[in-house]
Design a protein around this motif. Structure first.
Motif, PDB file in Angstrom:
ATOM      1  N   SER A  12       0.906  -1.157  -0.047  1.00 58.48           N
ATOM      2  CA  SER A  12      -0.004  -0.123  -0.146  1.00 58.48           C
ATOM      3  C   SER A  12       0.783   1.076   0.056  1.00 58.48           C
ATOM      4  CB  SER A  12      -0.850  -0.028   1.338  1.00 58.48           C
ATOM      5  OG  SER A  12      -0.032   0.318   2.273  1.00 58.48           O
ATOM      6  N   ILE A  21      -8.602  -3.456  -0.501  1.00 55.02           N
ATOM      7  CA  ILE A  21      -8.680  -2.095  -1.428  1.00 55.02           C
ATOM      8  C   ILE A  21     -10.211  -2.290  -1.909  1.00 55.02           C
ATOM      9  CG2 ILE A  21      -7.973  -1.436  -3.417  1.00 55.02           C
ATOM     10  CD1 ILE A  21      -5.230  -2.920  -3.020  1.00 55.02           C
ATOM     11  N   CYS A  45      -9.199   3.038  -0.288  1.00 50.84           N
ATOM     12  CA  CYS A  45     -10.220   3.302  -1.374  1.00 50.84           C
ATOM     13  C   CYS A  45      -9.505   4.066  -2.227  1.00 50.84           C
ATOM     14  CB  CYS A  45     -11.473   3.810  -0.787  1.00 50.84           C
ATOM     15  SG  CYS A  45     -12.781   4.319  -1.884  1.00 50.84           S
ATOM     16  N   ALA A 144      -3.194  -6.452  -1.146  1.00 55.07           N
ATOM     17  CA  ALA A 144      -4.180  -6.460  -0.187  1.00 55.07           C
ATOM     18  C   ALA A 144      -4.512  -8.027  -0.268  1.00 55.07           C
ATOM     19  CB  ALA A 144      -5.362  -5.523  -0.481  1.00 55.07           C
ATOM     20  N   CYS A 147     -10.404  -7.674  -2.364  1.00 56.37           N
ATOM     21  CA  CYS A 147     -10.574  -6.294  -2.948  1.00 56.37           C
ATOM     22  C   CYS A 147     -12.021  -6.387  -3.198  1.00 56.37           C
ATOM     23  CB  CYS A 147     -10.092  -6.595  -4.465  1.00 56.37           C
ATOM     24  SG  CYS A 147      -8.083  -6.242  -4.487  1.00 56.37           S
TER      25      CYS A 147
END
Ligand code: NA7
Length: 545
Positions: A12, A21, A45, A144, A147
């Motif tokens: 990230s 995400i 986001c 992540a 998602c």
């Protein structure tokens, strides 16, 4: 295929591996961010625009208005928010909805977790680590575990392929990307292409400004008055005092709105007088519920024809020139099978001397030549062209990202013959990837705020359940996806919806596989199905420890 998440190189922006995400900061994405962060997850986001709002940020054309009542087209997750935000119109305009969504982002401190002006260009899954790697338009990458794609059902505009368009001398505006500062068309000659909801809402406003306006209509649509009543503070307070009950009814309904009183008898069995009285009542009440007056209106063509003819009669009453009225009258497909439009004075606009209807099904647009629009039969000099030509709906936003799942298979490959999902939220071969309002879900067939809450609540609960039970991945099985797809098709085939060529089935996009994309088994019923699947330990899913 191995995403770089496997090596731990993708991070990230702050370097760590995220829990989730979320892609998109419209209605669905904002709630997903709020809910997942509230559940204790590390969430980022990503939003391509520089403000929240999604479709309500971009579609700023004059006349843009929601066709669901404001009191219902708003989040239900916070009783406090529900009471403090005071809607001022029965059907909110775009600026009011955007102000509301900006308020939500600020009130729940969501902005600190949103990367604005950033697009997710690709997502790739690594089998070994069970991580997704997102590549961002800024060049950064983020990893992540999950998602959540909240990219919107109507977020990828369709631009018509008109020869010479790129060399047009005048202004070109798209309803899907309207300048924030507005456009002044005073003294200008404009052509509007497209007579779906966007065109039909914008045309009366454009006609009031322009010197001359040509409406380029390929297929006439059915439109019902919008009835944009003011909601006084007293009316709002009275309604807000009943919010708990209003929401309870909406969550139990088929379209995520409190039910109206409809007739429970077939349109074919009531007397002509009673039927016409009901049509009149719903016409004057306004709004998209017009296609639900009789229980068989969307299942029996004969019943549907009666409603369609009623609207054609209204068009003949409203439009002075009978030839223009006839050209504006939709024929050949059931009313409601293309999404019914709502308008403020659309048909009457054609009585104005500066408004001209061009039937481009009879005289197609050949080309744009400098400042001229050339049809098969005439040349029209224009200063501006407004495109209200719709969207690559439902799937366009997902396929706009280069998504690679297990073994490097792309989403485009998985959906080459038409989109398939399990429950509209997951796709076989794409573990830990969640679609909000994906094809095979209820999505645009109900009030999008509650539909989005329904999907996000299920996804959030699923992610927490995986954590609590020590699973690192969840994936829809091929067989569960197959049977869900068959069920979605079966339900649609019992209705008149597939009988129109519309964005509901992808027919508006050249080359897109035609398949009715929504689950029309009802919002509350769909909620019960989702609930049962979760309660049964995620039936139809393969879980990996
Ligand atoms: P729609 O409903 O898809 O309408 C698009 C309109 O543009 C429709 O009249 C189309 O005619 C027309 N169109 C599209 N491509 C062309 C080309 N190439 N040439 C001529 N005319 C064309 O989009 P909207 O934005 O109005 O509404 C979408 C949804 O947003 C709406 O349903 C609400 O839910 C909110 P066609 O009918 O294809 O012949």
């Amino acid at each position: 295929m191995s995403g770089s998440g496997a090596t731990g190189r993708a991070h990230s922006p702050s370097g760590e591996v995220l829990d989730v995400i979320v892609v998109g900061a419209g209605i669905a994405g904002l709630y997903a961010l709020h809910r997942l962060r509230g559940d204790g997850h590390r969430v980022m986001c990503v939003e391509s625009e520089h403000e929240v709002g999604g479709t309500w940020y971009r579609n700023r054309y004059p006349g843009a208005r929601c066709d669901v009542e404001s009191l219902d087209y708003s989040y239900s997750f916070s009783p406090e928010l529900q009471q403090e935000w005071v809607w001022t119109e029965r059907y909110a305009t775009q600026p009011e909805i955007l102000r509301y969504l900006i308020h939500v982002a600020d009130r729940f401190d969501l902005r600190r977790s949103i990367e604005f002006d950033t697009r997710v260009t690709s997502l790739s899954y690594d089998d070994d680590s069970s991580l997704w790697t997102a590549t961002l338009s800024t060049g950064r990458r983020a990893a992540a575990r999950h998602c959540v794609l909240a990219v919107g059902s109507l977020s990828v505009p369709l631009i018509p392929d008109i020869p010479g368009l790129s060399d047009f001398d005048g202004e070109i505006h798209q309803t899907t990307d309207w300048p924030a500062e507005g456009v002044d068309f005073s003294g200008k000659r404009i052509a509007v292409m497209g007579t779906g909801s966007s065109g039909i809402q914008a045309i009366p406003h454009l006609a009031a400004q322009a010197e001359e306006l040509w409406v380029l209509q390929r297929t006439p649509n059915f439109s019902i008055p919008a009835i944009g009543d003011e909601l006084t503070p007293e009316e709002f307070s009275r309604a807000a005092a009943q919010y708990d009950e209003r929401r309870r009814l909406a969550w139990q309904s088929s379209n995520a709105q409190p039910p109206r009183e409809f007739c429970d008898e077939s349109a074919l069995l009531v007397s002509d007088e009673a039927r016409n009285e009901l049509f009149e009542r719903f016409w004057h009440r306004g709004g998209v519920q017009f296609n639900k007056i009789f229980p068989d209106q969307m299942t029996s063509r004969a019943a549907n024809d009666l409603a369609a003819e009623f609207v054609r009669t209204k068009i003949r009453e409203l439009v002075k020139d009978p030839a223009v009225a006839e050209r504006l009258s939709p024929r050949g497909y059931p009313i409601g099978a293309k999404r019914i439009c709502t308008d403020t004075g659309y048909y009457r606009t054609f009585n104005r001397p500066n408004v001209h209807l061009v039937d481009i099904s009879e005289e197609p647009v050949d080309r744009v030549d400098g400042g001229k629009l050339v049809t098969r039969e005439r040349t029209i000099e224009i200063d501006a062209l407004v495109l209200a030509t719709g969207f690559d709906a439902v799937t366009g936003g997902f396929l706009g990202i280069d998504i690679r799942g297990r073994a490097g298979r792309t989403l485009a490959e998985a959906w080459a013959a038409g989109p398939r999902t399990y429950l509209g939220v997951t796709v076989h071969g794409f573990p830990n990837l969640f679609f909000v309002n994906g094809p095979g879900g209820v999505s645009v067939f109900a009030n999008m705020t509650l539909v989005s809450e329904q999907a996000v609540n299920w996804i959030a609960r699923c992610i927490s359940w995986l954590d609590d039970h020590g699973y690192r991945a969840i994936e829809a099985s091929a067989s569960a996806e197959e049977s869900w797809g068959t069920h979605v098709d079966d339900v649609a085939s019992q209705t008149l919806f597939p009988q129109a060529r519309s964005w509901y089935s992808g027919a508006n996009v050249p080359g897109k596989p035609e398949q009715f994309m929504m689950y029309i088994g009802g919002f509350a019923n769909f909620g019960r199905i989702l609930e049962r699947v979760a309660r049964d330990g995620y039936r139809g899913y393969v879980l990996t420890s």
